[in-house]
Scaffold this motif. Structure first.
Motif, PDB file in Angstrom:
ATOM      1  N   VAL A   1       0.866  -1.177   0.000  1.00 38.10           N
ATOM      2  CA  VAL A   1       0.000   0.000   0.000  1.00 38.10           C
ATOM      3  C   VAL A   1       0.900   1.222   0.000  1.00 38.10           C
ATOM      4  O   VAL A   1       1.510   1.559   1.022  1.00 38.10           O
ATOM      5  CB  VAL A   1      -0.933   0.008   1.226  1.00 38.10           C
ATOM      6  CG1 VAL A   1      -1.909   1.172   1.122  1.00 38.10           C
ATOM      7  CG2 VAL A   1      -1.664  -1.312   1.359  1.00 38.10           C
ATOM      8  N   GLU A   2       1.019   1.837  -1.130  1.00 38.08           N
ATOM      9  CA  GLU A   2       1.999   2.914  -1.313  1.00 38.08           C
ATOM     10  C   GLU A   2       1.530   3.797  -2.462  1.00 38.08           C
ATOM     11  O   GLU A   2       1.236   3.297  -3.544  1.00 38.08           O
ATOM     12  CB  GLU A   2       3.367   2.279  -1.608  1.00 38.08           C
ATOM     13  CG  GLU A   2       4.458   3.242  -2.012  1.00 38.08           C
ATOM     14  CD  GLU A   2       4.743   4.297  -0.955  1.00 38.08           C
ATOM     15  OE1 GLU A   2       4.204   5.420  -1.094  1.00 38.08           O
ATOM     16  OE2 GLU A   2       5.487   4.002   0.003  1.00 38.08           O
ATOM     17  N   ASP A   3       1.425   5.109  -2.206  1.00 36.08           N
ATOM     18  CA  ASP A   3       0.924   6.001  -3.250  1.00 36.08           C
ATOM     19  C   ASP A   3       2.037   6.648  -4.065  1.00 36.08           C
ATOM     20  O   ASP A   3       1.750   7.388  -5.006  1.00 36.08           O
ATOM     21  CB  ASP A   3       0.025   7.078  -2.636  1.00 36.08           C
ATOM     22  CG  ASP A   3       0.744   7.920  -1.606  1.00 36.08           C
ATOM     23  OD1 ASP A   3       1.496   7.344  -0.795  1.00 36.08           O
ATOM     24  OD2 ASP A   3       0.574   9.141  -1.622  1.00 36.08           O
ATOM     25  N   GLU A   4       3.288   6.406  -3.702  1.00 35.55           N
ATOM     26  CA  GLU A   4       4.371   6.932  -4.532  1.00 35.55           C
ATOM     27  C   GLU A   4       4.764   5.843  -5.521  1.00 35.55           C
ATOM     28  O   GLU A   4       5.309   4.814  -5.119  1.00 35.55           O
ATOM     29  CB  GLU A   4       5.560   7.337  -3.658  1.00 35.55           C
ATOM     30  CG  GLU A   4       5.261   8.571  -2.817  1.00 35.55           C
ATOM     31  CD  GLU A   4       6.189   8.698  -1.608  1.00 35.55           C
ATOM     32  OE1 GLU A   4       7.382   8.953  -1.817  1.00 35.55           O
ATOM     33  OE2 GLU A   4       5.715   8.509  -0.482  1.00 35.55           O
ATOM     34  N   PRO A   5       4.459   6.076  -6.835  1.00 36.37           N
ATOM     35  CA  PRO A   5       4.625   5.008  -7.820  1.00 36.37           C
ATOM     36  C   PRO A   5       6.038   4.436  -7.873  1.00 36.37           C
ATOM     37  O   PRO A   5       6.204   3.223  -8.022  1.00 36.37           O
ATOM     38  CB  PRO A   5       4.260   5.682  -9.148  1.00 36.37           C
ATOM     39  CG  PRO A   5       3.518   6.911  -8.785  1.00 36.37           C
ATOM     40  CD  PRO A   5       3.938   7.317  -7.418  1.00 36.37           C
TER      41      PRO A   5
ATOM     42  N   THR B   1      11.659   3.164   8.305  1.00 36.67           N
ATOM     43  CA  THR B   1      11.631   4.587   8.012  1.00 36.67           C
ATOM     44  C   THR B   1      12.249   4.817   6.634  1.00 36.67           C
ATOM     45  O   THR B   1      13.286   4.253   6.320  1.00 36.67           O
ATOM     46  CB  THR B   1      12.444   5.345   9.089  1.00 36.67           C
ATOM     47  OG1 THR B   1      12.020   4.889  10.373  1.00 36.67           O
ATOM     48  CG2 THR B   1      12.198   6.834   9.011  1.00 36.67           C
ATOM     49  N   LYS B   2      11.565   5.616   5.835  1.00 38.47           N
ATOM     50  CA  LYS B   2      12.097   5.958   4.512  1.00 38.47           C
ATOM     51  C   LYS B   2      13.232   6.965   4.661  1.00 38.47           C
ATOM     52  O   LYS B   2      13.139   7.821   5.532  1.00 38.47           O
ATOM     53  CB  LYS B   2      10.997   6.577   3.647  1.00 38.47           C
ATOM     54  CG  LYS B   2       9.871   5.630   3.306  1.00 38.47           C
ATOM     55  CD  LYS B   2       8.789   6.421   2.577  1.00 38.47           C
ATOM     56  CE  LYS B   2       7.632   5.515   2.202  1.00 38.47           C
ATOM     57  NZ  LYS B   2       6.538   6.274   1.558  1.00 38.47           N
ATOM     58  N   PRO B   3      14.262   6.934   3.845  1.00 38.99           N
ATOM     59  CA  PRO B   3      14.502   5.936   2.803  1.00 38.99           C
ATOM     60  C   PRO B   3      15.001   4.623   3.424  1.00 38.99           C
ATOM     61  O   PRO B   3      15.709   4.660   4.418  1.00 38.99           O
ATOM     62  CB  PRO B   3      15.606   6.581   1.961  1.00 38.99           C
ATOM     63  CG  PRO B   3      16.336   7.465   2.914  1.00 38.99           C
ATOM     64  CD  PRO B   3      15.331   7.947   3.913  1.00 38.99           C
TER      65      PRO B   3
ATOM     66  N   LEU C   1       2.564  -1.213   4.592  1.00 35.39           N
ATOM     67  CA  LEU C   1       1.582  -0.142   4.676  1.00 35.39           C
ATOM     68  C   LEU C   1       2.251   1.213   4.845  1.00 35.39           C
ATOM     69  O   LEU C   1       2.873   1.472   5.882  1.00 35.39           O
ATOM     70  CB  LEU C   1       0.654  -0.448   5.866  1.00 35.39           C
ATOM     71  CG  LEU C   1      -0.514   0.464   6.150  1.00 35.39           C
ATOM     72  CD1 LEU C   1      -1.447   0.562   4.956  1.00 35.39           C
ATOM     73  CD2 LEU C   1      -1.269  -0.047   7.379  1.00 35.39           C
ATOM     74  N   ASP C   2       2.136   2.053   3.849  1.00 36.18           N
ATOM     75  CA  ASP C   2       2.659   3.415   3.949  1.00 36.18           C
ATOM     76  C   ASP C   2       1.792   4.207   4.929  1.00 36.18           C
ATOM     77  O   ASP C   2       0.575   3.996   5.015  1.00 36.18           O
ATOM     78  CB  ASP C   2       2.639   4.060   2.553  1.00 36.18           C
ATOM     79  CG  ASP C   2       3.316   5.421   2.543  1.00 36.18           C
ATOM     80  OD1 ASP C   2       4.263   5.620   3.322  1.00 36.18           O
ATOM     81  OD2 ASP C   2       2.892   6.276   1.748  1.00 36.18           O
ATOM     82  N   ALA C   3       2.410   5.113   5.677  1.00 38.84           N
ATOM     83  CA  ALA C   3       1.643   5.874   6.673  1.00 38.84           C
ATOM     84  C   ALA C   3       0.775   6.950   6.018  1.00 38.84           C
ATOM     85  O   ALA C   3      -0.391   7.118   6.361  1.00 38.84           O
ATOM     86  CB  ALA C   3       2.596   6.502   7.688  1.00 38.84           C
ATOM     87  N   MET C   4       1.346   7.692   5.078  1.00 36.71           N
ATOM     88  CA  MET C   4       0.620   8.810   4.476  1.00 36.71           C
ATOM     89  C   MET C   4       0.038   8.397   3.130  1.00 36.71           C
ATOM     90  O   MET C   4       0.779   8.120   2.189  1.00 36.71           O
ATOM     91  CB  MET C   4       1.566  10.005   4.289  1.00 36.71           C
ATOM     92  CG  MET C   4       1.992  10.635   5.606  1.00 36.71           C
ATOM     93  SD  MET C   4       0.543  11.200   6.542  1.00 36.71           S
ATOM     94  CE  MET C   4       0.823  10.425   8.117  1.00 36.71           C
ATOM     95  N   LEU C   5      -1.280   8.363   3.072  1.00 37.97           N
ATOM     96  CA  LEU C   5      -1.967   7.874   1.872  1.00 37.97           C
ATOM     97  C   LEU C   5      -3.184   8.746   1.598  1.00 37.97           C
ATOM     98  O   LEU C   5      -3.762   9.305   2.539  1.00 37.97           O
ATOM     99  CB  LEU C   5      -2.490   6.454   2.121  1.00 37.97           C
ATOM    100  CG  LEU C   5      -1.475   5.343   2.303  1.00 37.97           C
ATOM    101  CD1 LEU C   5      -2.163   4.128   2.911  1.00 37.97           C
ATOM    102  CD2 LEU C   5      -0.843   4.982   0.967  1.00 37.97           C
TER     103      LEU C   5
HETATM  104 CA    CA Z   1       2.706   8.235   0.960  1.00 39.72          CA
END
Ligand code: CA
Length: 235
Positions: free
Chosen positions: A8-12, A101-103, A52-56
């Motif tokens: 689940v990630e909105d950054e392609p 944590t990204k990156p 699961l990405d936090a910010m979506l």
């Molecule tokens: Ca995001």
């Protein structure tokens, strides 16, 4: 059959990087970018683990996780962009199994995915698989339980637990590192139809500590997370 991971990630770019690494490692991966779609997919029971990405968009990762944990124990690894978010994952006790944590290093993330899946499979076996066979013991450090016969041993010696103490211990051992609130434990062990009082949880925890902790006054397995609840610490 390949184990299936929901990404689940909105950054392609990150989503496709993760999918590539997971495929190379032999997993099947499906990507979703919208929070609401992700929650529905996560609850479908089709996935072995959720990244699961936090910010979506739609619904954030924290809410998805909280909603998932109302009915489902699929392992979840949270991806967070900020150190503060990582602290929030831990602090909220939402039941994430791990977070990065990204990156992040994709190969390390894949290793963590594998590790979580293995652990989950082992612990699920406790109640449904070979671990549930009579005579089968499952150990976590110096604590051992036998689910079929509802027996427990600590440092090699049999300990006598009440049914509720045993269920509490199983809940902890199946969810290491997870922060349970008293309400969580109450719902899990006593059930929502029990007309009791959540304060009974603390009483049972105290008795369980007296039976399994080396030093019940300074517990090393059932840790108190101040203001939150309790956590089963790995040995
Ligand atoms: Ca995001």
């Amino acid at each position: 059959m390949a184990r299936t991971i929901l990404v689940v990630e909105d950054e392609p770019q990150i989503a496709s990087l993760l999918t590539d690494y997971l495929s190379i490692a032999g997993f099947e991966a499906k990507t979703l970018a919208d929070g609401r779609d992700a929650l529905a997919a996560a609850l479908s029971g089709e996935f072995d683990l959720v990244l699961l990405d936090a910010m979506l968009p739609g619904m954030d990762g924290f809410e998805i996780l909280a909603r998932m944990r109302e009915s489902c124990e699929t392992p979840v690894i949270m991806l967070t962009a900020l150190r503060e978010d990582a602290d929030k994952v831990r602090g909220l006790g939402l039941g994430a199994d791990d977070y990065v944590t990204k990156p992040f290093s994709p190969s390390e993330l894949v290793a963590r995915v594998r590790n979580r899946l293995d652990r989950y499979a082992r612990l699920t076996n406790l109640t449904t698989g070979p671990e549930a066979e009579p005579g089968r013991w499952m150990a976590d450090g110096d604590v051992e339980i036998n689910v079929a016969s509802k027996r427990a041993r600590c440092r090699g010696a049999e300990v006598t637990l009440t049914a509720k103490e045993f269920e509490l211990l199983v809940a902890f051992m199946r969810n290491p590192d997870r922060v349970f609130t008293k309400d969580d434990l109450y719902a899990k062990v006593w059930g929502s139809d029990h007309f009791g009082d959540v304060s009974t949880v603390a009483v049972h925890i105290r008795r369980l500590r007296e039976k399994i902790e080396r030093d019940p006054a300074n517990p090393s397995r059932i840790e108190t997370v101040w203001g939150m609840g309790y956590r089963w610490k790995l040995p």
